[in-house]
Enzyme design. Structure first.
Site, short mmCIF file in Angstrom:
data_model
loop_
_atom_site.label_atom_id
_atom_site.label_comp_id
_atom_site.label_asym_id
_atom_site.label_seq_id
_atom_site.Cartn_x
_atom_site.Cartn_y
_atom_site.Cartn_z
N CYS A 279 0.79 -1.24 0.00
CA CYS A 279 0.00 0.00 0.00
C CYS A 279 0.83 1.29 0.00
O CYS A 279 0.54 2.21 -0.79
CB CYS A 279 -0.97 0.02 1.19
SG CYS A 279 -1.61 -1.56 1.68
N ARG B 159 5.94 -11.31 5.85
CA ARG B 159 5.31 -11.12 7.15
C ARG B 159 5.79 -12.19 8.10
O ARG B 159 5.88 -13.36 7.73
CB ARG B 159 3.78 -11.17 7.03
CG ARG B 159 3.23 -10.07 6.13
CD ARG B 159 1.73 -10.18 5.95
NE ARG B 159 1.26 -9.22 4.96
CZ ARG B 159 0.01 -9.15 4.51
NH1 ARG B 159 -0.90 -10.00 4.98
NH2 ARG B 159 -0.34 -8.24 3.61
N GLN C 287 1.43 -10.74 -3.77
CA GLN C 287 0.01 -10.42 -3.83
C GLN C 287 -0.34 -9.75 -5.16
O GLN C 287 0.45 -8.97 -5.69
CB GLN C 287 -0.37 -9.47 -2.70
CG GLN C 287 -0.34 -10.11 -1.32
CD GLN C 287 -0.82 -9.15 -0.26
OE1 GLN C 287 -0.27 -8.07 -0.09
NE2 GLN C 287 -1.86 -9.52 0.45
N ASP D 114 -1.98 -7.19 -5.77
CA ASP D 114 -2.50 -6.03 -5.07
C ASP D 114 -2.96 -4.94 -6.03
O ASP D 114 -2.34 -4.73 -7.07
CB ASP D 114 -1.40 -5.43 -4.18
CG ASP D 114 -1.73 -5.53 -2.71
OD1 ASP D 114 -2.92 -5.65 -2.38
OD2 ASP D 114 -0.80 -5.50 -1.90
N HIS E 202 -4.85 -0.78 -5.74
CA HIS E 202 -5.45 0.29 -4.95
C HIS E 202 -6.13 1.25 -5.91
O HIS E 202 -5.53 1.68 -6.91
CB HIS E 202 -4.39 1.00 -4.11
CG HIS E 202 -3.74 0.08 -3.12
ND1 HIS E 202 -2.60 -0.64 -3.42
CD2 HIS E 202 -4.11 -0.27 -1.87
CE1 HIS E 202 -2.28 -1.38 -2.37
NE2 HIS E 202 -3.18 -1.18 -1.42
N LYS F 202 -15.31 -3.91 4.62
CA LYS F 202 -14.71 -4.72 3.56
C LYS F 202 -15.66 -5.82 3.12
O LYS F 202 -16.62 -6.17 3.81
CB LYS F 202 -13.40 -5.35 4.04
CG LYS F 202 -13.56 -6.35 5.18
CD LYS F 202 -12.25 -7.04 5.50
CE LYS F 202 -12.43 -8.04 6.66
NZ LYS F 202 -11.21 -8.84 6.89
N HIS G 247 -8.56 -0.82 -1.27
CA HIS G 247 -7.61 -1.91 -1.46
C HIS G 247 -8.38 -3.07 -2.10
O HIS G 247 -9.53 -3.31 -1.75
CB HIS G 247 -7.07 -2.44 -0.13
CG HIS G 247 -6.38 -1.45 0.73
ND1 HIS G 247 -5.01 -1.41 0.88
CD2 HIS G 247 -6.87 -0.46 1.53
CE1 HIS G 247 -4.70 -0.45 1.73
NE2 HIS G 247 -5.81 0.13 2.14
#
Length: 638
Positions: A339, A368, A386, A388, A390, A470, A516
């Site tokens: 992000c 992580r 990911q 990902d 945005h 979400k 996201h």
């Protein structure tokens, strides 16, 4: 005796004598319901059938058809197991024993590790307890009484000490066993239909590696032997489909102790499949108006302090110091999320409402920290990539953008992979940031988008992140398991922390909405899910090797090489099995490797410039020309 009135789920009312219980209500409705009653739901809260009604409540009778029934049954089975352990091992100290998906567990401190023979003895005693039909009786204690009740049980006393001062301390008794428990439970032990103890594992008390290691017994419980047998069959099938086993057998990836837990090493075939998946999705995203970003794997700690991860997510990150060479020592961290990089790209320029929405994606690798005991192959790794994205947009664009995301979800999971899937919406928790109106607008946009797509959803009240509501998308695989993959998350936090703005039509500054979203989620995890869903036999377009050429004799090798060149020129991924082995052995090897097609070449095929095609599931499908085979493979692209 005066009557009380309660409401039923259908809106009707029922008059009962004062002091009536949930069981009495079920009996007043009918003997069949009374016999089926396991528990009650009173004004939305689960209770025992012995719960006394006060009047005015809305009451639902929980039976084995209710969504909560199995969880209650399994919780009760856990108590029965604990009683059995107490009977066989009187010096046991007891931890906790919740129900979990597909079963239950209980943590014990015992003088020695449990053996398989111990589990057999515990099961035998459990069957005896179940046959006795011992009632589960609820009681309430003061804090002092609870301490006395659990004298010699330090883990129970610790739990008592941590309960809020105003919380009711409840216990449950059955037979000779008493446990600290909120409940509810089935009426008596005889309601537990079929169970099996599955395994023993070590578990630190409270998940803390500095605390004692306890013995955790896992079990499963069902309402019928038929259901239990079906579950055990699924477990056996899942073992055959275990992606870690398939990864080794198909030469896709490996894990190495010297490299560290949760860090997969991809072999050429596994890397090929992952890249195929990424390249396909990348093309889809470009077609849908996304732009791609590439961001660093590490950032200075300053970024994580601005984002809030430094204070609230630090224990899940890998921090280290770098000597900058000019006398400065700076703290850095490997990114756990993509992000901040996308936020910084947005903030690098002045944005107008005319620029929005901006849909930015990245196949970003993140790391992580997970305890080594909880990592699980590709499904739960420390390092993963990911898909990902945005989306930065105005308030008015949120609904349309969520609809577009759900369209992509349906295309990927429904049209391409054929998964069944469901949705959950998680709403504002008690502790949260952001304006109430923004939360309401965002939550309404999520639910309205789901409705517009005709997608049913469950609502998890108060279960959203502190920074926004979400949608979670859960897949159901070939053997009925569910997997959480896609997430669509509204974020009120990062735009505020990084002071993101755009210029409105009247040239004033406004804060953009930030969404996201992941579709596949972790690429590694989705790869593992696909392997287990397809039992290793990946779709033709994702197979690292789509066809193997099987020359019958050495004199056919030259023609086999020519066929390979032609197929590769047309984009077919192909290998030649040219070892000195019988054809049946080569075919068996290809079948074991889950290769979609085997192309046999002998004298007849070489002369006619054809190939005899064998499908991995259908067997021989006949001879065809090279171009026809290419067309057949190409037709299976998504």
């Amino acid at each position: 005796m005066p009557d009380i009135t309660v409401k039923l789920p259908d809106g009707s009312e029922k008059n009962l004598p004062e002091g009536s219980t949930v069981a009495d209500l079920a009996e007043s409705i009918g003997p069949r319901l009374a016999a089926a009653a396991l528990a009650g739901r009173v004004d939305g809260h689960l209770t025992d059938t012995g719960h006394v009604l006060s009047g005015g409540e809305t009451v639902e009778i929980v039976t084995d058809k209710s969504p909560d029934a199995l969880s209650i049954l399994r919780h009760s089975a856990g108590h029965v197991m604990a009683e059995a352990v107490a009977a066989i091992f009187p010096m046991t100290k007891f931890g906790i024993g919740p129900s979990i998906e597909d079963g239950f567990y209980y943590d014990f401190e015992v003088e020695r590790p449990f053996t398989p023979e111990d589990l057999d003895a515990i099961e035998t005693r459990m069957n005896e307890i179940i046959a006795e039909e011992l009632p589960f009786a609820r009681g309430e204690l003061t804090r002092l009484e609870a301490h006395d009740q659990f004298d010699g049980q330090p883990y129970k006393q610790e739990l008592v000490d941590e309960l809020p001062e105003d919380e009711t301390i409840s216990i449950y008794n059955q037979g000779n066993f008493t446990d600290l428990c909120r409940g509810p439970h089935v009426p008596h032990t005889g309601r537990i239909g079929a169970f099996k103890l599955m395994k023993v594992a070590g578990a630190y008390w409270r998940g803390d590696s500095t605390r004692p290691m306890l013995q955790r017994i896992y079990g499963t419980a069902w309402f019928s032997q038929k259901d239990l047998d079906a579950y055990l069959e699924r477990i056996e099938e899942a073992k055959k489909r275990d992606h870690r086993k398939l990864g080794r057998e198909l030469d896709l990836f490996s894990f190495h102790e010297e490299a560290g837990a949760g860090l997969p090493v991809y072999h050429p075939k596994g890397a090929r499949t992952l890249r195929l998946l990424q390249e396909w999705l990348r093309g889809e995203l470009y077609r849908r108006g996304y732009v791609e970003a590439i961001t660093p794997h590490i950032y200075k700690a300053d970024v994580w302090k601005i984002s809030g991860h430094y204070d609230f997510y630090r224990e899940n990150m890998y921090f280290f110091e770098i000597d900058e060479g000019d006398g400065r020592i700076n703290e850095y961290a490997v990114k756990p999320m993509n992000c901040p990089g996308h936020v910084m790209i947005y903030g690098n320029d002045v944005r107008s409402y005319r620029d929005l929405p901006i849909r930015m994606f990245e196949f970003g690798t993140v790391y992580r920290h997970e305890m080594s005991g909880v990592v699980h192959g590709l499904l739960r790794a420390r390092g993963f990539t990911q898909d990902d994205a945005h989306i930065f947009c105005t308030a008015d664009q949120v609904l349309d953008e969520v609809v577009k995301m759900l369209e992509l979800v349906d295309f990927v999971f429904g049209d391409v992979f054929g998964f069944e899937y469901s949705a959950e919406v998680s709403t504002r928790p008690e502790k949260s940031i952001g304006d109430e109106a923004d939360w309401e607008h965002a939550t309404a946009s999520l639910t309205e988008a789901l409705k517009s797509r005709g997608l049913a959803y469950d609502v998890n009240e108060g279960d959203g992140a502190f920074y926004g509501p979400k949608i979670d998308i859960k897949l159901r695989d070939a053997i009925g398991r569910t997997w959480q993959c896609s997430t669509i998350q509204v974020d009120f936090n990062l735009p505020e922390r990084f002071d993101l703005t755009y210029r409105t039509a009247d040239n004033s500054a406004a804060r953009p909405f930030m969404l996201h979203r992941t579709i596949l989620g972790s690429m590694e995890r989705f790869f593992g899910i696909l392997l287990e869903h397809y039992a290793g036999a990946l779709p033709v377009w994702l197979a690292p090797v789509q066809a193997v050429i099987v020359p019958i004799a050495d004199r056919h090798l030259d023609h086999a090489a020519t066929v390979r060149e032609r197929l590769e020129a047309d984009g077919v991924r192909v290998e030649i099995y040219d070892d000195q082995e019988p054809m049946r052995v080569k075919i068996a090897k290809a079948q074991q490797q889950k290769v979609p097609y085997m192309l046999v070449i002998g004298d007849k095929e070489a002369e006619a410039d054809t190939i005899s095609v064998r499908d991995r599931t259908q067997g021989d499908i006949g001879a065809m020309g090279i171009d026809d085979f290419v067309e057949m493979v190409s037709a299976q692209l998504p």
